[in-house]
Design a protein around this motif. Structure first.
Motif, PDB file in Angstrom:
ATOM      1  N   PHE A  84       0.828  -1.205   0.000  1.00  0.00           N
ATOM      2  CA  PHE A  84       0.000   0.000   0.000  1.00  0.00           C
ATOM      3  C   PHE A  84       0.864   1.257   0.000  1.00  0.00           C
ATOM      4  O   PHE A  84       0.546   2.246  -0.652  1.00  0.00           O
ATOM      5  N   LEU A  85       1.964   1.204   0.738  1.00  0.00           N
ATOM      6  CA  LEU A  85       2.837   2.377   0.806  1.00  0.00           C
ATOM      7  C   LEU A  85       3.423   2.707  -0.563  1.00  0.00           C
ATOM      8  O   LEU A  85       3.383   3.866  -1.011  1.00  0.00           O
ATOM      9  N   ILE A  86       3.968   1.685  -1.243  1.00  0.00           N
ATOM     10  CA  ILE A  86       4.582   1.933  -2.548  1.00  0.00           C
ATOM     11  C   ILE A  86       3.522   2.296  -3.579  1.00  0.00           C
ATOM     12  O   ILE A  86       3.716   3.198  -4.404  1.00  0.00           O
ATOM     13  N   PHE A  87       2.386   1.608  -3.510  1.00  0.00           N
ATOM     14  CA  PHE A  87       1.269   1.981  -4.378  1.00  0.00           C
ATOM     15  C   PHE A  87       0.935   3.460  -4.172  1.00  0.00           C
ATOM     16  O   PHE A  87       0.763   4.205  -5.140  1.00  0.00           O
ATOM     17  N   GLY A  88       0.864   3.851  -2.922  1.00  0.00           N
ATOM     18  CA  GLY A  88       0.501   5.224  -2.611  1.00  0.00           C
ATOM     19  C   GLY A  88       1.528   6.225  -3.102  1.00  0.00           C
ATOM     20  O   GLY A  88       1.182   7.264  -3.666  1.00  0.00           O
ATOM     21  N   ILE A  89       2.803   5.929  -2.911  1.00  0.00           N
ATOM     22  CA  ILE A  89       3.831   6.854  -3.380  1.00  0.00           C
ATOM     23  C   ILE A  89       3.754   6.969  -4.902  1.00  0.00           C
ATOM     24  O   ILE A  89       3.882   8.059  -5.465  1.00  0.00           O
ATOM     25  N   GLY A  90       3.476   5.844  -5.558  1.00  0.00           N
ATOM     26  CA  GLY A  90       3.333   5.884  -7.017  1.00  0.00           C
ATOM     27  C   GLY A  90       2.114   6.663  -7.466  1.00  0.00           C
ATOM     28  O   GLY A  90       2.171   7.428  -8.435  1.00  0.00           O
TER      29      GLY A  90
END
Lengths: 319, 319, 319, 319
Positions: free
Chosen positions: C217-223
């Protein structure tokens, strides 16, 4: 917590037979209060009501948003999301009654998991009323948007242009035959029940506390894979409740006659589907208590029931 | 770990009343250091500040990316993702203060879960400041992109063409009546609180360590199903903080006057919504400690409070 | 299992100081075999190599599929999915070395979590080599598709039409200033580290066994929220490794000169970002062992290190 | 529950060698019933059959919905969802047999995890039959829709316009060379096996009860990142079963000849891929029981097997 968790998970699938026993004092912290006593008596009804209420709020809400914004604020995938998470959150809300949210699931639990038959009418009424009320909330929440979309105060039913009745209940695709409609609802309901029993089977992998999340994926999948042709009602309450509501607010008798009186199919087919899904799971995978795992695959039980009544079933243990 | 986990989950919903007791020495490993003492005193404020900060970074960030790239680097569904995961990660960040992230949730916890009223002003200020600061970071991160999108140094507010103020706070859809605006925010806030209390209720299914993930689905769902009409602020801090920031950086007084002075609705409606959502959950489902589960549904409590003050509430146990 | 789980989670963030102690015999079931001894010696390197390898396979793979199919087989959201799940699965693969997957995370763990400095060069080399090799696999897997897309054997770099170099490493958006580029990478890296430390902090909510999912979720969110402007490299290994590979297979020196020699920014900015993110978390939230929680906020430690060397840090316990 | 959970997780990856021992009485609650005895004997076959059945229902179903609705009711991302959740739910269904769902995974488990070789033919037949039957259900469910899409009763195979054979099995992209096809399937299968072994490795992070969810992300990722060129069959049963079904219902011999007799590649390449993936994982990461962790990297084992037979392998302990 583990005890509670386990009990909730069991209850979810109708296997807690002596439902009234050890839970009693916990369920109601203030038995001397009138309302607490009422709530205790009506716990199942309230629980199913609000579970379906939340499910329909999200489910009908997402269809409304996608349709009325002409796909600007969501697309078909949003609809899969909305129904999936609606069921997921609905199960969290309705845990005290087992989170059936669907009369066909309740029926299957009565037949295969010893869920008390006397609760069946309570559940079906509570579920349908929950769906009815929630669709009214969606209707009034999107009142102005529906006016704008329909181009005035009229309310129309598919296949009319700018029809908005599809927000509330399902209408089949034009190319389907009657058999195709029934088959599609039947297949989707079978998958639903088969997979729910797999999630709940602790002799299999067992979803345990991930069950609501698994239901999200299951409903998402049914919507993405078998949702086009008939709109995957797979649930009397989900379809009939909002259909009644849309009739009540003035969509006209076409809500019943559309699709050559399609309305009865999502009321009937899911019961056959879930019964068949439960039959498949219990026959080929399940090794726990089930009429299938009794002599003559439970047919003997039918005879027994006539003599003793269904309520005694739960007391007889292994049947 | 289980102890910590349980405590965190409880704290999350404001039921840890003697917050200061057994946690004390754990909370601060080096009590002889000045900064550790300061941090200990301000833990709630820091925690809510950074929780909301992270939430707004993701939430306003995703709107910025979608709007400014003309939908090339995301669509409406990305926005649902961004807000959903913003809240989810924000709760992981703000666990020490209970992860409210929303003044309306704090209020509801004060009323229904015995959360100390004296903390309410601290929370509301920390939350609003977190949102204010985060939206400034988003603004300066997308500074060049906003220039390119607006076509120069001007900053405009919807319904202007190329308006970018909608990145920071919410503006309602044009077709909505004033009642419709209020109703939409009210309904979404009611759902929010009702479902949060369901996730937190261990006598129900209970989300336990999946609570942040469930919040992702809940916020995603509110965005996908009830997010179109008003932009689902459902949070004073989330809307007012960034609105103030956008005013500060030069978007002009239209940030207040747009939508016929819409700005006060997301400040007020959420409080009513969460109070109603908590009322519904406690009335129909919850059996734990709640003013609803006291004589006269807590109205007696109002009288009691006048005499004894709110702090004594927690000590009196069952109220 | 709980013991293993806990240890793995700790290791993931570099806090297992006596890494070599109790794990030894478990780690290698056949110490009399040559290869088992070699693997034991190189475990960290192998682990980080394959973790990054898997991450880049998915990450560069999804960009290749989206770009080369002209968006028919995926869109920007697919890219968020691909990188998010690449990191998630990479962490499952690289658990034995702590699943850093990023030199800047390793640095921050050295500074704030007592991770041994002597491992830093091993990690950075293994990570970069993993990224280099994985991008070659992606390149040869999509060889024919790249030929078709570029219209022949040439290989071009953005902003050329039909450029495919963007599959492998990041190139900034045209409108960005140099400061904007640095700021964007810095902010994203700060968020990354801040949130990772929140997930790992068991005195906060703590993600525990959900940590890899949270990273998704974190990497998805940063993307989704900060990925447009610079392509969110936030990782020297992720950007430099594939850039080198694309140079090696013949994309020409433009891979270095593009964007006014942008290539050094994703090599440098992430280190500053993660250090700042760790500083923020430890200053305002974290109460465990950290140089911030020592006299003079760890500045004293710098002096101590000069005298004793970094390896002794771990032995000294509370520092 | 923990015991069951652990056992299920182990079984999932073929490491429960004495499968028949302690599970016996639990597996069958009514050993005096004929059907229970049959089900007990056929448990593995039923389990794999229905696991693959569910997987293909969702997987082929989503492709059917997306193709036949011309992308109105889903897009490429829906397909990633459908296959991902199909595998996830299939594993929940097929937990009793270990949830392989793929002959290549079964082979790899036989080679690297001591899974009994005598079960290999049972698994491969059950898996292929499950896929065959499920694709027939999808076919008849979408019968009218296929008629409408094809424009009549004919059934065509890509690259024909309006071809629908791609619903059931995979056909490669036009630009691919033969080597490219093989390489693409090989790479995807390698990733599959490598990551499954990572999820199952409790000396690594270990996915434990999140394994099915991780498989969702893994399959989603393979589809999003390596799914375009050949359609990521990576599974003999998944491709050959439905291909046979589509041949049976009248798609003609082109189902075999299309793509220059591509059909054998997804039958053969996955076996090489999973063997290589397992080899990589066991060589560089795994420290448990594996032929790689024996003298001469298991080559000695080949000699031993000739003398003693594979069944004795499990009894010999460390081999």
């Amino acid at each position: 917590m583990p005890t509670l968790q386990t009990r909730a998970t069991l209850a979810e699938h109708g296997v807690t037979i002596d439902h009234e026993g050890p839970q009693e004092e916990e369920k109601d912290s203030n038995p001397h209060l009138l309302w607490s006593r009422i709530r205790y008596q009506c716990q199942d009804a309230f629980s199913e009501f609000f579970g379906v209420f939340i499910m329909i709020l999200f489910g009908d809400g997402v269809v409304a948003q996608v349709v009325l914004s002409n796909g600007e604020k969501g697309d078909y995938q949003s609809i899969s999301w909305g129904w999936g998470l609606g069921v997921m959150i609905g199960v969290y809300v309705a845990g005290k009654s087992g989170g059936h949210l669907n009369p066909a699931v309740t029926l299957s639990n009565c037949v295969y998991r010893g869920f008390p038959w006397r609760k069946f009418p309570v559940y079906i009424v509570a579920q349908t009323m929950g769906a009815f009320c929630a669709s009214l909330v969606v209707y009034y929440n999107y009142y102005s948007a529906i006016d704008t979309f329909e181009g005035g105060r009229m309310r129309t039913v598919p296949p009319a242009t700018n029809a908005t009745a599809g927000i509330f209940c399902t209408y089949p695709a034009a190319f389907l035959t009657r058999t195709g409609m029934f088959f599609s609802e039947f297949v989707a309901s079978t998958i639903l029940m088969f997979c729910i029993y797999a999630f709940a089977d602790n002799k299999n992998v067992g979803a345990n506390n991930l069950t609501p999340l698994c239901l999200f994926f299951l409903i998402f999948g049914i919507g993405a894979c078998f949702g086009w042709e008939t709109g995957y009602a797979i649930n009397l309450a989900r379809d009939f409740g909002p259909r009644l509501a849309s009739y009540a607010v003035g969509y006209g008798s076409e809500v019943w006659s559309a699709g050559n009186y399609y309305f009865w199919i999502p009321m009937v087919a899911p019961f056959f589907g879930t019964l068949f899904g439960g039959f498949l799971y219990d026959t080929f995978i399940f090794t726990g208590k089930s009429p299938i795992n009794t002599p003559f695959m439970g047919l003997k039980r039918l005879v027994v029931l006539q003599g003793r009544g269904s309520a005694s079933l739960s007391r007889s243990g292994a049947v």
